[in-house]
Design a protein around this motif. Structure first.
Motif, PDB file in Angstrom:
ATOM      1  N   GLY A  63       0.819  -1.207   0.000  1.00 23.28           N
ATOM      2  CA  GLY A  63       0.000   0.000   0.000  1.00 23.28           C
ATOM      3  C   GLY A  63       0.849   1.252   0.000  1.00 23.28           C
ATOM      4  O   GLY A  63       2.075   1.209  -0.157  1.00 23.28           O
ATOM      5  N   THR A  64       0.166   2.376   0.201  1.00 24.99           N
ATOM      6  CA  THR A  64       0.839   3.672   0.227  1.00 24.99           C
ATOM      7  C   THR A  64       1.572   3.849   1.551  1.00 24.99           C
ATOM      8  O   THR A  64       1.078   3.442   2.611  1.00 24.99           O
ATOM      9  N   SER A  65       2.725   4.471   1.502  1.00 23.42           N
ATOM     10  CA  SER A  65       3.449   4.782   2.722  1.00 23.42           C
ATOM     11  C   SER A  65       2.613   5.712   3.590  1.00 23.42           C
ATOM     12  O   SER A  65       1.937   6.618   3.092  1.00 23.42           O
ATOM     13  N   LYS A  66       2.651   5.487   4.893  1.00 24.30           N
ATOM     14  CA  LYS A  66       1.837   6.306   5.797  1.00 24.30           C
ATOM     15  C   LYS A  66       2.383   7.718   5.946  1.00 24.30           C
ATOM     16  O   LYS A  66       1.706   8.597   6.461  1.00 24.30           O
ATOM     17  N   ARG A  67       3.593   7.947   5.477  1.00 26.63           N
ATOM     18  CA  ARG A  67       4.179   9.272   5.602  1.00 26.63           C
ATOM     19  C   ARG A  67       4.072  10.096   4.327  1.00 26.63           C
ATOM     20  O   ARG A  67       4.268  11.302   4.344  1.00 26.63           O
ATOM     21  N   SER A  68       3.766   9.434   3.215  1.00 27.71           N
ATOM     22  CA  SER A  68       3.706  10.178   1.956  1.00 27.71           C
ATOM     23  C   SER A  68       2.851   9.436   0.935  1.00 27.71           C
ATOM     24  O   SER A  68       3.070   8.244   0.679  1.00 27.71           O
ATOM     25  N   GLU A  69       1.901  10.137   0.348  1.00 29.70           N
ATOM     26  CA  GLU A  69       1.060   9.559  -0.703  1.00 29.70           C
ATOM     27  C   GLU A  69       1.860   9.299  -1.978  1.00 29.70           C
ATOM     28  O   GLU A  69       1.420   8.568  -2.858  1.00 29.70           O
ATOM     29  N   ASP A  70       3.020   9.906  -2.078  1.00 32.10           N
ATOM     30  CA  ASP A  70       3.858   9.743  -3.269  1.00 32.10           C
ATOM     31  C   ASP A  70       4.784   8.532  -3.180  1.00 32.10           C
ATOM     32  O   ASP A  70       5.570   8.291  -4.097  1.00 32.10           O
ATOM     33  N   HIS A  71       4.723   7.818  -2.079  1.00 33.45           N
ATOM     34  CA  HIS A  71       5.584   6.652  -1.892  1.00 33.45           C
ATOM     35  C   HIS A  71       4.743   5.413  -1.565  1.00 33.45           C
ATOM     36  O   HIS A  71       3.668   5.512  -0.971  1.00 33.45           O
ATOM     37  N   LEU A  72       5.251   4.279  -1.977  1.00 36.90           N
ATOM     38  CA  LEU A  72       4.652   2.989  -1.634  1.00 36.90           C
ATOM     39  C   LEU A  72       5.518   2.288  -0.595  1.00 36.90           C
ATOM     40  O   LEU A  72       6.705   2.618  -0.429  1.00 36.90           O
ATOM     41  N   GLN A  73       4.906   1.313   0.100  1.00 35.59           N
ATOM     42  CA  GLN A  73       5.698   0.486   0.990  1.00 35.59           C
ATOM     43  C   GLN A  73       5.302  -0.970   0.820  1.00 35.59           C
ATOM     44  O   GLN A  73       4.176  -1.304   0.477  1.00 35.59           O
ATOM     45  N   GLY A  74       6.280  -1.832   1.030  1.00 37.82           N
ATOM     46  CA  GLY A  74       6.051  -3.262   0.948  1.00 37.82           C
ATOM     47  C   GLY A  74       7.120  -3.983   1.734  1.00 37.82           C
ATOM     48  O   GLY A  74       7.888  -3.356   2.470  1.00 37.82           O
ATOM     49  N   ARG A  75       7.168  -5.293   1.575  1.00 38.11           N
ATOM     50  CA  ARG A  75       8.117  -6.088   2.344  1.00 38.11           C
ATOM     51  C   ARG A  75       8.988  -6.943   1.443  1.00 38.11           C
ATOM     52  O   ARG A  75       8.557  -7.407   0.387  1.00 38.11           O
ATOM     53  N   THR A  76      10.181  -7.178   1.922  1.00 41.04           N
ATOM     54  CA  THR A  76      11.068  -8.142   1.273  1.00 41.04           C
ATOM     55  C   THR A  76      10.724  -9.537   1.775  1.00 41.04           C
ATOM     56  O   THR A  76       9.937  -9.707   2.711  1.00 41.04           O
ATOM     57  N   SER A  77      11.348 -10.519   1.197  1.00 39.51           N
ATOM     58  CA  SER A  77      11.194 -11.887   1.674  1.00 39.51           C
ATOM     59  C   SER A  77      11.605 -12.014   3.140  1.00 39.51           C
ATOM     60  O   SER A  77      11.026 -12.783   3.905  1.00 39.51           O
ATOM     61  N   ALA A  78      12.587 -11.209   3.555  1.00 38.41           N
ATOM     62  CA  ALA A  78      13.090 -11.245   4.932  1.00 38.41           C
ATOM     63  C   ALA A  78      12.243 -10.412   5.887  1.00 38.41           C
ATOM     64  O   ALA A  78      12.652 -10.169   7.028  1.00 38.41           O
ATOM     65  N   ASN A  79      11.075  -9.967   5.430  1.00 43.53           N
ATOM     66  CA  ASN A  79      10.099  -9.259   6.269  1.00 43.53           C
ATOM     67  C   ASN A  79      10.516  -7.835   6.613  1.00 43.53           C
ATOM     68  O   ASN A  79      10.045  -7.261   7.584  1.00 43.53           O
ATOM     69  N   LYS A  80      11.392  -7.254   5.814  1.00 39.48           N
ATOM     70  CA  LYS A  80      11.801  -5.866   6.048  1.00 39.48           C
ATOM     71  C   LYS A  80      10.941  -4.926   5.214  1.00 39.48           C
ATOM     72  O   LYS A  80      10.663  -5.193   4.045  1.00 39.48           O
ATOM     73  N   VAL A  81      10.541  -3.823   5.839  1.00 39.87           N
ATOM     74  CA  VAL A  81       9.728  -2.829   5.148  1.00 39.87           C
ATOM     75  C   VAL A  81      10.615  -1.974   4.254  1.00 39.87           C
ATOM     76  O   VAL A  81      11.664  -1.490   4.681  1.00 39.87           O
ATOM     77  N   VAL A  82      10.172  -1.796   3.001  1.00 40.14           N
ATOM     78  CA  VAL A  82      10.886  -0.965   2.028  1.00 40.14           C
ATOM     79  C   VAL A  82       9.944   0.140   1.553  1.00 40.14           C
ATOM     80  O   VAL A  82       8.791  -0.126   1.203  1.00 40.14           O
ATOM     81  N   VAL A  83      10.433   1.379   1.552  1.00 39.65           N
ATOM     82  CA  VAL A  83       9.669   2.526   1.066  1.00 39.65           C
ATOM     83  C   VAL A  83      10.361   3.077  -0.177  1.00 39.65           C
ATOM     84  O   VAL A  83      11.587   3.236  -0.187  1.00 39.65           O
ATOM     85  N   PHE A  84       9.571   3.361  -1.232  1.00 41.06           N
ATOM     86  CA  PHE A  84      10.152   3.842  -2.486  1.00 41.06           C
ATOM     87  C   PHE A  84       9.131   4.693  -3.238  1.00 41.06           C
ATOM     88  O   PHE A  84       7.913   4.566  -3.003  1.00 41.06           O
ATOM     89  N   PRO A  85       9.581   5.572  -4.146  1.00 37.23           N
ATOM     90  CA  PRO A  85       8.661   6.423  -4.904  1.00 37.23           C
ATOM     91  C   PRO A  85       7.646   5.604  -5.690  1.00 37.23           C
ATOM     92  O   PRO A  85       7.971   4.561  -6.267  1.00 37.23           O
ATOM     93  N   LYS A  86       6.427   6.130  -5.744  1.00 35.25           N
ATOM     94  CA  LYS A  86       5.290   5.397  -6.283  1.00 35.25           C
ATOM     95  C   LYS A  86       5.398   5.088  -7.772  1.00 35.25           C
ATOM     96  O   LYS A  86       5.136   3.949  -8.197  1.00 35.25           O
ATOM     97  N   LYS A  87       5.727   6.086  -8.573  1.00 37.97           N
ATOM     98  CA  LYS A  87       5.751   5.948 -10.037  1.00 37.97           C
ATOM     99  C   LYS A  87       4.434   5.340 -10.531  1.00 37.97           C
ATOM    100  O   LYS A  87       3.360   5.778 -10.142  1.00 37.97           O
ATOM    101  N   HIS A  88       4.506   4.291 -11.343  1.00 39.86           N
ATOM    102  CA  HIS A  88       3.305   3.679 -11.905  1.00 39.86           C
ATOM    103  C   HIS A  88       2.897   2.402 -11.182  1.00 39.86           C
ATOM    104  O   HIS A  88       1.966   1.711 -11.612  1.00 39.86           O
ATOM    105  N   TYR A  89       3.581   2.069 -10.098  1.00 38.00           N
ATOM    106  CA  TYR A  89       3.322   0.804  -9.406  1.00 38.00           C
ATOM    107  C   TYR A  89       2.095   0.921  -8.492  1.00 38.00           C
ATOM    108  O   TYR A  89       1.694   2.020  -8.096  1.00 38.00           O
ATOM    109  N   LYS A  90       1.524  -0.223  -8.152  1.00 36.60           N
ATOM    110  CA  LYS A  90       0.312  -0.228  -7.335  1.00 36.60           C
ATOM    111  C   LYS A  90       0.344  -1.392  -6.343  1.00 36.60           C
ATOM    112  O   LYS A  90       1.190  -2.286  -6.430  1.00 36.60           O
ATOM    113  N   LYS A  91      -0.592  -1.337  -5.430  1.00 39.36           N
ATOM    114  CA  LYS A  91      -0.716  -2.377  -4.407  1.00 39.36           C
ATOM    115  C   LYS A  91      -0.880  -3.754  -5.049  1.00 39.36           C
ATOM    116  O   LYS A  91      -1.630  -3.923  -5.999  1.00 39.36           O
ATOM    117  N   GLY A  92      -0.139  -4.734  -4.518  1.00 40.73           N
ATOM    118  CA  GLY A  92      -0.201  -6.094  -5.044  1.00 40.73           C
ATOM    119  C   GLY A  92       0.862  -6.411  -6.068  1.00 40.73           C
ATOM    120  O   GLY A  92       1.040  -7.578  -6.439  1.00 40.73           O
TER     121      GLY A  92
END
Length: 476
Positions: free
Chosen positions: A426-455
């Protein structure tokens, strides 16, 4: 045990919410005349149970509401693992007193572990409560609601040796549509001396693998891409078709069956117990890319004498052997987290240092850290003196926190300059312009949204980090 709030920067934002904030039911209006509201406290198992409760009552003609002021029935699904957790529920009940005054006929029910621990005594202590329902009695909720509608106090805290709710399809509450929990077993046979779970959730029983795989397959068809297999001790999962049958399934075999549903379905699990954690599970994890390389392996202490007092049934050497096996089979990039208790009964300063040294050796990615607080009727409460002062407990806990902060940052720095496959939640809670997700190792990664979406699965180049989060740029 008193979970540390200030340390939760080391955990993900989702983990923070699980520790501190109750989860509430979502708004769903299907035109039914009655509405239910449910607040869930504590562990992931409680959140999964609330989804079962919602499913049962929807079948009885209830809609769900996210506002308790609009509810005909209010449920608090409770945790009893810590005194603080129980106090939160009591404080919440005080706030709900006005609801009963303003809306006569509103029912209030207490579900889960706190209900099981206190049973009918809870009705005497909290007079606004109409129902007290243990975690194995949720099928009985329609009858209990009917009884409470008639003006009677309703109680069912029967603990079952068979109930797994395998045939009930959970209603996903507060779902992001990407991640979901699947309960694979209930109860616990480990009598850790500090823990109330065997008394509030009963004996271990494993759900049949066919229903688990079917639920995971259905979730994938609905668009979910990450499932977590839940149990108090998933490594002791063992199913047998019947006493006469030779058809069995252990946890490694179940893990493989779920992984085979689709390569795009990530599979996680929690919680593991060091005494049951096998190389077979590790080799299964290594075999499938979609089984996430992350293990929560609670140590509780780094000292063998303290572990014996805790009745953990392993010692420091055994635990370190399991860590060595993880690193040998899955490599250094596998994420490892732990639970650690500061100030358990009679813990000496030297034994506390053993916990710190264990943390320094393992270098956990993150941790859940507690000061010990005595829980009524546990073996520790009956046999051991809670003889470490609050001041010493807190000082030791702060030292554990400091050690973990150092390790978390050190582990995250190892990811700098690397590309990680991230599942967007989903969207990062600190910025609508960034997404967040997890790596296989369960670490949260935040990065610019661009054209990507949830899932989406996105390859992210990590170029910065804190001790809680990786930061990066998506690469096409």
């Amino acid at each position: 045990m008193e979970r540390v709030v200030q340390q939760l920067e080391i955990l993900t934002e989702t983990d923070k919410e699980a520790c501190e904030m109750p989860r509430i039911s979502k708004e769903e209006n299907r035109g039914n005349s009655r509405k239910m509201y449910i607040e869930s406290y504590g562990c992931q198992m409680n959140f999964a149970d609330s989804e079962i409760v919602t499913s049962i009552l929807q079948e009885q003609g209830f809609d769900t509401t996210s506002d308790f002021n609009n509810a005909d029935v209010i449920f608090l699904n409770t945790c009893a693992i810590r005194e603080n957790a129980e106090q939160k529920v009591r404080n919440r009940l005080k706030h709900l007193t006005n609801v009963k005054k303003n809306r006569p006929g509103t029912l209030i029910g207490v579900l889960g572990c706190m209900a099981e621990r206190l049973k009918s005594k809870f009705l005497e202590e909290e007079r606004i409560v109409d129902m007290v329902v243990g975690p194995d009695a949720y099928r009985d909720l329609p009858r209990l609601v009917e009884e409470a509608d008639g003006g009677q106090k309703a109680v069912n805290v029967f603990l079952s040796r068979e109930e797994t709710y395998a045939d009930i399809s959970p209603v996903r509450l507060n779902s992001n549509g990407v991640t979901a929990f699947i309960s694979i077993m209930r109860g616990c046979d480990n009598m850790c001396s500090f823990c109330v779970v065997p008394f509030t959730r009963g004996r271990e029983r494993s759900r049949d693998p066919y229903s688990i795989v079917a639920e995971a397959r259905d979730l994938f068809a609905q668009g979910y891409r990450d499932v977590t297999l839940l149990g108090q001790n998933v490594d002791s999962y063992k199913w047998k078709a019947s006493e006469e049958s030779k058809e069995t399934c252990n946890f490694a075999q179940l893990l493989e069956q779920v992984a085979l549903i689709h390569p795009d379905l990530r599979v996680r699990f929690t919680t593991s117990h060091p005494k049951d954690f096998t190389d077979e599970v590790l080799h299964t994890m290594a075999k499938y890319e979609n089984i996430c390389k992350y293990i929560h392996l609670p140590a509780q202490s780094g000292n063998s004498r303290v572990l014996q007092l805790m009745n953990r049934t392993y010692d420091r050497e055994w635990y370190l052997d399991r860590i060595a096996a993880i690193r040998r089979i899955l490599g250094e990039e596998c994420g490892i987290s732990t639970d650690m208790i500061a100030g358990f009964c009679s813990e000496t300063e030297e034994e506390h240092q053993d916990s710190l040294s264990l943390m320094e050796i393992v270098k956990y990615d993150f941790a859940y850290m507690f000061t010990y607080s005595e829980r009524p009727n546990t073996p520790a409460a009956k046999k051991l003196a809670d003889d470490i002062s609050p001041e010493v407990k807190n000082r030791r806990l702060n030292e554990i926190i400091e050690m973990q902060q150092k390790s978390s940052l050190e582990r995250n720095k190892l990811d700098l300059g690397k590309v990680h496959k991230v599942l967007v939640e989903g969207t990062s809670k600190r910025s609508e312009d960034h997404l967040q997700g997890r790596t296989s190792a369960n670490k949260v990664v935040v990065f610019p949204k661009k054209h990507y979406k949830k899932g989406d699965y996105v390859n992210v180049f990590v170029n910065d980090c804190t001790n809680a989060t990786l930061l990066g740029e998506a690469i096409d």
